[in-house]
Design a protein around this motif. Structure first.
Motif, PDB file in Angstrom:
ATOM      1  N   ALA A   1       0.850  -1.193   0.000  1.00 10.19           N
ATOM      2  CA  ALA A   1       0.000   0.000   0.000  1.00 10.19           C
ATOM      3  C   ALA A   1       0.881   1.236   0.000  1.00 10.19           C
ATOM      4  N   VAL A   2       0.359   2.324  -0.548  1.00  6.67           N
ATOM      5  CA  VAL A   2       1.066   3.601  -0.550  1.00  6.67           C
ATOM      6  C   VAL A   2       0.143   4.674   0.019  1.00  6.67           C
ATOM      7  N   ALA A   3       0.744   5.676   0.632  1.00 10.54           N
ATOM      8  CA  ALA A   3       0.006   6.808   1.187  1.00 10.54           C
ATOM      9  C   ALA A   3       0.889   8.028   1.087  1.00 10.54           C
ATOM     10  N   SER A   4       0.293   9.192   1.271  1.00  8.85           N
ATOM     11  CA  SER A   4       1.045  10.443   1.261  1.00  8.85           C
ATOM     12  C   SER A   4       0.418  11.392   2.264  1.00  8.85           C
ATOM     13  N   SER A   5       1.124  12.464   2.521  1.00 12.65           N
ATOM     14  CA  SER A   5       0.610  13.428   3.491  1.00 12.65           C
ATOM     15  C   SER A   5      -0.630  14.140   2.979  1.00 12.65           C
ATOM     16  N   SER A   6      -0.908  14.074   1.665  1.00 13.38           N
ATOM     17  CA  SER A   6      -2.068  14.762   1.098  1.00 13.38           C
ATOM     18  C   SER A   6      -3.107  13.820   0.505  1.00 13.38           C
ATOM     19  N   GLU A   7      -2.773  12.528   0.419  1.00 13.68           N
ATOM     20  CA  GLU A   7      -3.691  11.572  -0.190  1.00 13.68           C
ATOM     21  C   GLU A   7      -3.930  10.397   0.771  1.00 13.68           C
ATOM     22  N   PRO A   8      -5.140   9.823   0.781  1.00 16.38           N
ATOM     23  CA  PRO A   8      -5.393   8.656   1.642  1.00 16.38           C
ATOM     24  C   PRO A   8      -4.634   7.436   1.145  1.00 16.38           C
ATOM     25  N   ALA A   9      -4.443   6.482   2.033  1.00 23.77           N
ATOM     26  CA  ALA A   9      -3.720   5.261   1.679  1.00 23.77           C
ATOM     27  C   ALA A   9      -4.558   4.408   0.739  1.00 23.77           C
ATOM     28  N   LYS A  10      -3.875   3.699  -0.141  1.00 21.29           N
ATOM     29  CA  LYS A  10      -4.565   2.793  -1.067  1.00 21.29           C
ATOM     30  C   LYS A  10      -3.694   1.580  -1.334  1.00 21.29           C
ATOM     31  N   LEU A  11      -4.343   0.460  -1.611  1.00 19.34           N
ATOM     32  CA  LEU A  11      -3.646  -0.785  -1.902  1.00 19.34           C
ATOM     33  C   LEU A  11      -3.271  -0.809  -3.374  1.00 19.34           C
ATOM     34  N   VAL A  12      -1.978  -1.039  -3.659  1.00 23.74           N
ATOM     35  CA  VAL A  12      -1.518  -1.090  -5.047  1.00 23.74           C
ATOM     36  C   VAL A  12      -1.185  -2.508  -5.500  1.00 23.74           C
ATOM     37  N   PHE A  13      -1.064  -3.433  -4.535  1.00 24.23           N
ATOM     38  CA  PHE A  13      -0.831  -4.836  -4.872  1.00 24.23           C
ATOM     39  C   PHE A  13      -1.380  -5.711  -3.761  1.00 24.23           C
ATOM     40  N   PRO A  14      -2.140  -6.753  -4.105  1.00 31.71           N
ATOM     41  CA  PRO A  14      -2.640  -7.067  -5.449  1.00 31.71           C
ATOM     42  C   PRO A  14      -3.836  -6.189  -5.801  1.00 31.71           C
ATOM     43  N   LYS A  15      -4.149  -6.142  -7.058  1.00 30.47           N
ATOM     44  CA  LYS A  15      -5.275  -5.329  -7.501  1.00 30.47           C
ATOM     45  C   LYS A  15      -6.593  -5.886  -6.984  1.00 30.47           C
ATOM     46  N   SER A  16      -6.672  -7.216  -6.883  1.00 28.75           N
ATOM     47  CA  SER A  16      -7.874  -7.860  -6.350  1.00 28.75           C
ATOM     48  C   SER A  16      -7.496  -9.238  -5.825  1.00 28.75           C
ATOM     49  N   GLY A  17      -8.249  -9.702  -4.841  1.00 29.52           N
ATOM     50  CA  GLY A  17      -8.001 -11.026  -4.292  1.00 29.52           C
ATOM     51  C   GLY A  17      -6.705 -11.093  -3.504  1.00 29.52           C
ATOM     52  N   ASP A  18      -6.118 -12.279  -3.473  1.00 22.91           N
ATOM     53  CA  ASP A  18      -4.868 -12.536  -2.771  1.00 22.91           C
ATOM     54  C   ASP A  18      -3.879 -13.169  -3.739  1.00 22.91           C
ATOM     55  N   GLN A  19      -2.608 -12.826  -3.587  1.00 25.40           N
ATOM     56  CA  GLN A  19      -1.595 -13.379  -4.485  1.00 25.40           C
ATOM     57  C   GLN A  19      -0.403 -13.839  -3.670  1.00 25.40           C
ATOM     58  N   GLN A  20       0.013 -15.065  -3.945  1.00 25.55           N
ATOM     59  CA  GLN A  20       1.142 -15.649  -3.224  1.00 25.55           C
ATOM     60  C   GLN A  20       2.439 -15.417  -3.982  1.00 25.55           C
ATOM     61  N   VAL A  21       3.488 -15.060  -3.229  1.00 28.31           N
ATOM     62  CA  VAL A  21       4.818 -14.846  -3.799  1.00 28.31           C
ATOM     63  C   VAL A  21       5.723 -15.966  -3.314  1.00 28.31           C
ATOM     64  N   GLN A  22       6.528 -16.513  -4.225  1.00 31.26           N
ATOM     65  CA  GLN A  22       7.405 -17.629  -3.902  1.00 31.26           C
ATOM     66  C   GLN A  22       8.775 -17.126  -3.456  1.00 31.26           C
ATOM     67  N   PRO A  23       9.472 -17.893  -2.608  1.00 29.78           N
ATOM     68  CA  PRO A  23      10.826 -17.489  -2.203  1.00 29.78           C
ATOM     69  C   PRO A  23      11.760 -17.452  -3.407  1.00 29.78           C
ATOM     70  N   GLY A  24      12.625 -16.469  -3.434  1.00 29.81           N
ATOM     71  CA  GLY A  24      13.528 -16.286  -4.566  1.00 29.81           C
ATOM     72  C   GLY A  24      12.930 -15.448  -5.673  1.00 29.81           C
ATOM     73  N   GLN A  25      11.635 -15.206  -5.626  1.00 25.18           N
ATOM     74  CA  GLN A  25      10.966 -14.381  -6.628  1.00 25.18           C
ATOM     75  C   GLN A  25      10.970 -12.928  -6.171  1.00 25.18           C
ATOM     76  N   VAL A  26      11.367 -12.025  -7.050  1.00 31.20           N
ATOM     77  CA  VAL A  26      11.351 -10.594  -6.739  1.00 31.20           C
ATOM     78  C   VAL A  26      10.047 -10.008  -7.265  1.00 31.20           C
ATOM     79  N   LEU A  27       9.226  -9.546  -6.335  1.00 34.45           N
ATOM     80  CA  LEU A  27       7.981  -8.887  -6.717  1.00 34.45           C
ATOM     81  C   LEU A  27       8.277  -7.410  -6.930  1.00 34.45           C
ATOM     82  N   ARG A  28       8.167  -6.974  -8.169  1.00 34.57           N
ATOM     83  CA  ARG A  28       8.472  -5.589  -8.508  1.00 34.57           C
ATOM     84  C   ARG A  28       7.203  -4.876  -8.934  1.00 34.57           C
ATOM     85  N   ILE A  29       7.037  -3.655  -8.428  1.00 38.02           N
ATOM     86  CA  ILE A  29       5.914  -2.792  -8.814  1.00 38.02           C
ATOM     87  C   ILE A  29       6.504  -1.514  -9.399  1.00 38.02           C
ATOM     88  N   PRO A  30       6.323  -1.252 -10.727  1.00 43.78           N
ATOM     89  CA  PRO A  30       5.571  -2.020 -11.735  1.00 43.78           C
ATOM     90  C   PRO A  30       6.260  -3.337 -12.083  1.00 43.78           C
TER      91      PRO A  30
END
Length: 273
Positions: A124-153
């Motif tokens: 999630a990201v937030a700022s001093s002027s904007e409310p917090a919002k979830l950026v990952f995952p877009k919907s549902g739940d997503q599992q990340v495996q060890p050794g995998q680099v999750l990069r946004i974007p």
């Protein structure tokens, strides 16, 4: 020639004929004796062995409780979560940011997360002027495996540009072995965003209370160069280093509430100038 049977003198000839009643009585007595014999045999058979032909069902006692206690299921090992923020700065080029570093509008960032075991990750990201919002995952739940680099974007050629709203940008990452319920995740993000706003207000108040550094006096002798621009900048910053400053996170950051034991959390903030 016929023989005549003779009897001794003094004896009288007597012919005995069985009467009908006598025969009937003997036959009835015989039948009665048979009936009584059958009853006696039946009674003897039913009493033989002292058991009835349909014995009652046997009752089974419940098994005794085992003396060995049943082992409780092992608890999930906490996820080891790492969070890295990379940037493309117009003044510094490509670099990996540290908490409290400064960027300017137009600079770009990318968020990278890794885990040490299969885990569900939320960013999630937030700022001093904007409310917090979830950026990952877009919907549902997503599992990340060890050794995998999750990069946004996700595309390594793309970045997140900073807009023109200055202040502070905060990034929150969470990981757990099992999916985090939506209500619990929302509470975590809200608590972290509130703590981040308090930290920003505290740093802003501290910065406003600092005296402005006076420029160094110029030399009076002719032919000598004046003071360098770096000496005139507050804190000794030059034009090249002004966009990258590090604040004291230990004394200027509001302590965020600790997440539950089964959730790992990382928090990152940067100054947006």
């Amino acid at each position: 020639m016929h023989h005549r049977k003779t009897y001794p003198l003094g004896s009288s000839q007597r012919t005995v004929k069985p009467s009908r009643g006598t025969f009937c009585d003997s036959r009835g007595a015989f039948a009665l004796s048979l009936l009584l014999s059958g009853l006696l045999v039946g009674c003897a058979g039913s009493q033989k062995g002292g058991s009835s032909p349909n014995p009652p069902p046997a009752t089974t006692e419940p098994p005794a409780a085992s003396a060995t206690p049943v082992a409780s299921p092992a608890r999930d090992k906490p996820v080891e979560l790492s969070l890295r923020i990379d940037a493309l700065s117009a003044s510094k080029g490509a670099l990996s940011l540290q908490p409290g570093d400064s960027l300017r509008s137009g600079d770009q960032i990318a968020i990278s997360v890794t885990v040490d075991q299969p885990a569900y990750v939320y960013i999630a990201v937030a700022s001093s002027s904007e409310p917090a919002k979830l950026v990952f995952p877009k919907s549902g739940d997503q599992q990340v495996q060890p050794g995998q680099v999750l990069r946004i974007p996700g595309n390594a050629e793309k970045w997140i540009p900073l807009d023109f709203k200055i202040g502070e940008d905060d990034i929150f990452a969470y990981a757990a072995v099992r999916p985090i319920p939506s209500a619990e995740l929302l509470n975590l993000i809200s608590a972290d965003a509130e703590a981040a706003k308090k930290s920003f207000a505290k740093r802003a108040a501290k910065s406003a209370s600092k005296p402005v550094a006076k420029p160094a006096p110029k030399p009076t002798k002719a032919g000598k160069p004046g003071p360098s621009p770096a000496a005139e900048e507050p804190g000794g910053l030059s034009a090249n280093s002004r966009g990258l400053t590090i604040s004291d996170e230990d004394t200027e950051t509001e302590a965020a509430p600790a997440p539950p034991a089964h959730i790992s959390a990382k928090r990152f903030f940067l100054i947006h100038k």
